[in-house]
Design an enzyme around this catalytic site. Structure first.
Site, mmCIF file in Angstrom:
data_model
loop_
_atom_site.group_PDB
_atom_site.id
_atom_site.type_symbol
_atom_site.label_atom_id
_atom_site.label_comp_id
_atom_site.label_asym_id
_atom_site.label_seq_id
_atom_site.Cartn_x
_atom_site.Cartn_y
_atom_site.Cartn_z
ATOM 1 C CG HIS A 1 -65.560 -5.653 -21.209
ATOM 2 N ND1 HIS A 1 -65.465 -4.288 -21.365
ATOM 3 C CD2 HIS A 1 -66.804 -5.995 -21.656
ATOM 4 C CE1 HIS A 1 -66.595 -3.827 -21.890
ATOM 5 N NE2 HIS A 1 -67.417 -4.853 -22.071
ATOM 6 C CD GLU A 2 -68.448 -9.294 -22.367
ATOM 7 O OE1 GLU A 2 -69.539 -9.155 -21.769
ATOM 8 O OE2 GLU A 2 -68.143 -8.618 -23.357
ATOM 9 C CG HIS A 41 -70.778 -5.843 -19.027
ATOM 10 N ND1 HIS A 41 -71.239 -4.544 -18.886
ATOM 11 C CD2 HIS A 41 -70.111 -5.864 -20.211
ATOM 12 C CE1 HIS A 41 -70.874 -3.824 -19.932
ATOM 13 N NE2 HIS A 41 -70.175 -4.604 -20.747
ATOM 14 C CD GLU A 81 -70.184 -2.187 -23.466
ATOM 15 O OE1 GLU A 81 -69.017 -2.581 -23.611
ATOM 16 O OE2 GLU A 81 -71.121 -2.958 -23.178
#
Length: 292
Positions: A138-139, A142, A213
């Site tokens: 997920h990070e 980003h 997100e």
């Protein structure tokens, strides 16, 4: 890996934010009978966006008292980050750890070449290696989706609109009334518009963050190949943060939107929250797992 619907929505919201800046600038310039004001504000806005973007990593890491770790200090973390970065065929970010007991993680850095992934000690103690790998995916997304740039621009523009509003209320309205000319009704309308703009800007900034997100959840789950692990991690984070929320402090407010979960706990349900409802995120990931 990019979800085009989310990217289009983000682009539309950013365009609307910039349109509001021009509109407020025009109202202020008209009220003060000086078109130069619009250009001055535009220049200040560009400077604030550039500063926020260029220093986003330093500001967030300093606020969280994060420190870099070496491969010898955290071999499992290095192996996890490198494996996922190579899967994405993107640069490997630097790894930092924050001593905060609140379980959370965030990504920062002005581009993929200068990316940083930061984990709190709380998240390292809470999640299983499989869940932590999904959070890392997920990070990383980003960083690779350049969300740090997008969020920095949105935050700077929203803050800039608030500054314009304060300036107009202090000087613009008085100048317009004292000038003798102009339509009083137009002045009142302009004043109302300028007052309401920062509220609308904050709502749009929050909507942009929530969209990013959702996309990082989907892209990160695709990168890790394990949406259920991310769903499980989010569920644990929601409960863990409720028990040990991050201390509310202005220095944390500035980068809370970067974190995978709202660090202040119950505030996640507020209208201006930069995070989508956790239950909705978990449900989407479970649905994604069912489609695989």
């Amino acid at each position: 890996m990019h979800h085009h619907h989310g990217r289009l929505r983000t682009a539309g919201l950013l365009a609307f934010l910039f349109a509001m800046v021009l509109m407020v600038g025009a109202i202020v310039a008209y009220s003060m009978q000086s078109p130069a004001v619009l250009f001055i504000f535009a220049g200040i806005g560009l400077i604030s966006v550039a500063y926020s973007y260029w220093n986003s990593d330093k500001i967030a890491l300093r606020a969280m008292r994060a420190y870099p770790v070496t491969r010898e200090q955290a071999p499992a973390l290095y192996e996890m980050v490198e494996e996922l970065a190579h899967r994405a065929q993107e640069p490997v970010p630097r790894i930092f750890i924050s001593p905060q007991p609140t379980p959370n993680a965030f990504a920062t850095g002005r581009n993929p070449e200068r990316g940083v992934v930061c984990y709190t000690e709380g998240i390292l103690n809470l999640l299983t290696p499989r869940e932590l790998r999904a959070v890392t995916g997920h990070e990383l997304m980003h960083i690779y989706n350049r969300d740090i740039l997008i969020s920095s621009v949105a935050a700077a523009v929203a803050g800039f609109l608030t500054t314009i509003t304060q300036f107009f209320i202090l000087f613009g309205g008085a100048r317009g009334r004292g000038g003798g000319g102009g339509n009083p009704l137009a002045l009142v309308g302009g004043l109302l518009a300028v007052i309401l703009m920062p509220i609308a800007a904050s709502l749009i900034r929050s909507a942009i963050s929530r969209t990013r997100e959702y996309d990082a959840d989907a892209d990160g789950a695709e990168l890790s190949g394990d949406p259920l692990a991310l769903a499980s991690a989010l569920d644990k984070l929601q409960n863990g943060i409720s028990r040990v929320p991050l201390k509310e402090d202005p220095k944390h407010d500035a980068h809370a939107h970067m974190m995978i979960a709202n660090p202040f706990g119950p505030r996640a349900r507020q209208m201006f929250s930069t995070h989508p409802p956790m239950d909705d995120r978990i449900a989407r990931l479970k649905e994604m797992a069912g489609q695989r």
